[in-house]
Design an enzyme around this catalytic site. Sequence first.
Site, PDB file in Angstrom:
ATOM      1  N   ASP A  71      12.058 -21.200  27.915  1.00 17.28           N
ATOM      2  CA  ASP A  71      11.036 -21.402  28.943  1.00 17.28           C
ATOM      3  C   ASP A  71       9.857 -22.216  28.433  1.00 17.28           C
ATOM      4  OD1 ASP A  71       9.801 -21.201  31.337  1.00 17.28           O
ATOM      5  OD2 ASP A  71       9.245 -19.093  31.185  1.00 17.28           O
ATOM      6  N   GLU A 111       1.346 -23.838  30.248  1.00 18.94           N
ATOM      7  CA  GLU A 111       1.504 -22.382  30.322  1.00 18.94           C
ATOM      8  C   GLU A 111       1.599 -21.747  28.937  1.00 18.94           C
ATOM      9  OE1 GLU A 111       4.940 -21.098  32.557  1.00 18.94           O
ATOM     10  OE2 GLU A 111       4.757 -19.036  31.869  1.00 18.94           O
ATOM     11  N   ARG A 127       0.386 -20.607  37.079  1.00 17.42           N
ATOM     12  CA  ARG A 127       0.280 -21.351  35.805  1.00 17.42           C
ATOM     13  C   ARG A 127      -0.610 -22.590  35.947  1.00 17.42           C
ATOM     14  NH1 ARG A 127       1.737 -16.910  33.352  1.00 17.42           N
ATOM     15  NH2 ARG A 127       3.765 -16.186  34.007  1.00 17.42           N
ATOM     16  N   HIS A 146       8.470 -17.733  22.196  1.00 14.25           N
ATOM     17  CA  HIS A 146       8.075 -16.672  23.118  1.00 14.25           C
ATOM     18  C   HIS A 146       7.289 -15.554  22.429  1.00 14.25           C
ATOM     19  CE1 HIS A 146       7.965 -15.127  27.072  1.00 14.25           C
ATOM     20  NE2 HIS A 146       8.935 -15.892  27.511  1.00 14.25           N
ATOM     21  N   GLU A 148      13.616 -30.828  34.177  1.00 18.66           N
ATOM     22  CA  GLU A 148      12.350 -30.168  34.539  1.00 18.66           C
ATOM     23  C   GLU A 148      11.506 -29.996  33.285  1.00 18.66           C
ATOM     24  OE1 GLU A 148      12.337 -26.791  37.357  1.00 18.66           O
ATOM     25  OE2 GLU A 148      10.930 -25.785  36.012  1.00 18.66           O
ATOM     26  N   ARG A 188      17.632 -24.862  41.028  1.00 19.01           N
ATOM     27  CA  ARG A 188      17.180 -24.632  39.641  1.00 19.01           C
ATOM     28  C   ARG A 188      18.169 -23.788  38.837  1.00 19.01           C
ATOM     29  NH1 ARG A 188      12.198 -22.081  38.840  1.00 19.01           N
ATOM     30  NH2 ARG A 188      11.397 -23.512  37.303  1.00 19.01           N
ATOM     31  N   GLU A 221      14.179 -13.971  38.469  1.00 17.63           N
ATOM     32  CA  GLU A 221      12.886 -13.287  38.472  1.00 17.63           C
ATOM     33  C   GLU A 221      12.576 -12.687  39.849  1.00 17.63           C
ATOM     34  OE1 GLU A 221      10.218 -16.364  36.922  1.00 17.63           O
ATOM     35  OE2 GLU A 221      10.567 -15.586  34.906  1.00 17.63           O
TER      36      GLU A 221
HETATM   37  C1  GCU Z   1       8.149 -18.987  33.868  1.00 14.61           C
HETATM   38  C2  GCU Z   1       6.777 -18.762  34.409  1.00 14.61           C
HETATM   39  C3  GCU Z   1       6.794 -18.281  35.832  1.00 14.61           C
HETATM   40  C4  GCU Z   1       7.650 -19.230  36.667  1.00 14.61           C
HETATM   41  C5  GCU Z   1       9.022 -19.365  36.045  1.00 14.61           C
HETATM   42  C6  GCU Z   1       9.886 -20.389  36.728  1.00 14.61           C
HETATM   43  O1  GCU Z   1       8.810 -17.756  33.705  1.00 14.61           O
HETATM   44  O2  GCU Z   1       6.102 -17.837  33.601  1.00 14.61           O
HETATM   45  O3  GCU Z   1       5.484 -18.238  36.301  1.00 14.61           O
HETATM   46  O4  GCU Z   1       7.765 -18.752  37.960  1.00 14.61           O
HETATM   47  O5  GCU Z   1       8.890 -19.803  34.714  1.00 14.61           O
HETATM   48  O6  GCU Z   1      10.004 -21.481  36.182  1.00 14.61           O
HETATM   49  O7  GCU Z   1      10.449 -20.127  37.765  1.00 14.61           O
END
Ligand code: GCU
Length: 718
Positions: A381, A409, A184, A537, A403, A340, A307
């Site tokens: 997000d 982004e 990003r 989004h 944060e 986080r 993720e």
């Molecule tokens: C968003 C972002 C990702 C990033 C994630 C995060 O989803 O698109 O690139 O890794 O936030 O904050 O962990």
Amino acid sequence: MIKLKPIFAIAVLFFATSLVKADDGYRLWLRYVPVEDSKLMNEYRSQFTSVAISGNSETVSAIKNEIKIGLSGLLDKEVEISSTFKNQGLLIVTSSSEHKSLGISEETERLGNEGYLIIEKKINGKNTIIVASKTDIGALYGTFHFLRLVQTQQSFGKINIEESPKTTHRLLNHWDNLDRTVERGYAGFSIWDWHTLPDYIDQRYIDYARANASIGINGTVLTNVNANALILTPEYLIKVKALADAFRPYGLKVYLTARFSAPVEIGGLTTADPLDASVAAWWKSKIDEIYSMIPDFGGFLVKANSEGQPGPQNYGRNHADGANMLSTAVAHHGGVVMWRAFVYDNNVPDDRAKQAYNEFKPLDKRFNENIFVQVKNGAIDFQPREPFHPLFGALEHTPIMMEFQITQEYLGCATHLVYLAPLFKECLESDTYAKGKGSTVGKVIDGSLHNHTISGMAGVANIGNDRNWTGHPFGQANWFAFGRLAWNHNLSSEQIADEWLRMTFTNNEKFLKVVEPMMLNSRETAVNYMTPLGLHHQMARNHHWGPGPWVNVGRPDWTSPYYHRADSVGLGFNRSSTGSNAVAQYFPEVSDKFNSVKTCPEEFLLWFHHVPWNYSMKSGRSLWNELCYNYYSGADAVTQMQTNWQKVEKMIDNEQFNQVKQLLAIQAKEAVWWRNSMLLYFQQFSKQPIPNNYEQPDKTLEYYENLKFHFVPGIKGE
Ligand code: GCU
């Protein structure tokens, strides 16, 4: 001696002056050009041409250097610096014996370790400006404040400033990979040149530390939250140490991201289970190794079980188990763990907005003292607009690190002028009602609401190796605004914009009158042409640049229809008590307001409600017509920004003027792209015309849907 022919000589002269004049933005807001107002220039010159600075630490050398380049540049005259006090107009003092002889012990006693005073006193018959602090770092912050006052042409008569930061941890988060790509990131490659470290200390590292210190940022997480365990190997730690050494005089600590599976990936263990004794021992020895090299190492930022990142849940443990294990190993070194809350797992929940609260609220009493839970400003997000994250009201026993995302982004990358202080402030001023009226997010994160001893704010950096650091010249304002608000979240967006514009461009009032309102409105403008009325989004898949309301492949909560829920009846995500009931995660005063379509602020309407197309809005327009109104106003406002920018052409540096002019033209084009795509897409459901007083889209929905882009910055591949 070589004699130049006259024409050639004129050409060289012209080239030389144009080189001197052109401003490439490298100096950021620390330009230190001569004071424009001649009366003030004379006053400053008679007051400040000689300066006494006490002490001899590396930080004091940094102070001397800053005064030398700063004041000499501003006064357009060499400034004398001595280390013993005689009769100078400016004194910068740290040691308490001097406080005593200057009669300021009482005042300085009140200051914390990073605070400072700037006061005026008559000494030996001379009016003297004194910058005083308990520590050298406090004096450095005071020095930057002093220089800012000169840069913004303030008067010093009867000055009486006492400053201490509102938060203890003020951090940039770099999402920088070891191969120098930046997740990003839209301003080139990472500024960390791992290949030439540790032997080559680029001047950029020093200037980065100076810039951060000038706005009070005191820590930097060097690596991406999607972490690579290699950073914890000796090969890289020696490079991290070199950066830490370069930053130390500026009060900037280094932090790293910890990949939860590092004990397996680089430690040779078969498990990373946080409750396994060999895993805890591995981390302890790794952390001791880091502290033996970097005694003031700040600690770790961790993205776990989100993720695809590994985490304690892979071993049937929870977030507190993982965070506590790491925090125990850093605690006796004085470090912290920032864990986080941006989590979402592979099983798509009924509403992704609810997940972080559901996972972290039950753990509130389970975290060790030196742990922050790091929470994004909103529950989805970093959208152009989100209601504040419900966790800010929900965690009482755990310090929360805010944060924010400074890099854009979801806000047009580095080509859109969007000043983010109003976005940050909107969240910080939101009332959680956690302890009754006035329990703002600001008071939660500065630790005052629940009496926490650690408190903080993190900003995902927009910095890269572009000559001007941030790509868009106005991107620098967002770095600046983040730092200023992390120091004091009560500052206003207006004051910060005013300071930044004066320091970065000019003190010319005519310029400020045009550009300040343009900056202040720019976030609302972006919301209008991207996602008004609580939409969110709707960005294109993966790279998030440009519109993509039609994106419907992949896991449901990565698609746009999951969020907009457009159908023949209406538009919006029902998060009220008749829907996902996400509103219940807020305190009653907030949740009742959001829960009713009548009392829900219209800017969040489609975030919380599925609203019929013909619903009558406060303006008297139907929802559909209001949507059209917002999209057209947003795109028109960008055209207006272009017209306004044109007015300042002769007032600032030509190179910077032209950069912004060209970027605004891109933004104007993209605002129309957004407007047309979104309205044509939703029109399929509303089945209503775009009112004919608006210029009609000249392309079809299919045209927009079929646009293909390759290698959009900020992500790997494609
Ligand atoms: C968003 C972002 C990702 C990033 C994630 C995060 O989803 O698109 O690139 O890794 O936030 O904050 O962990």
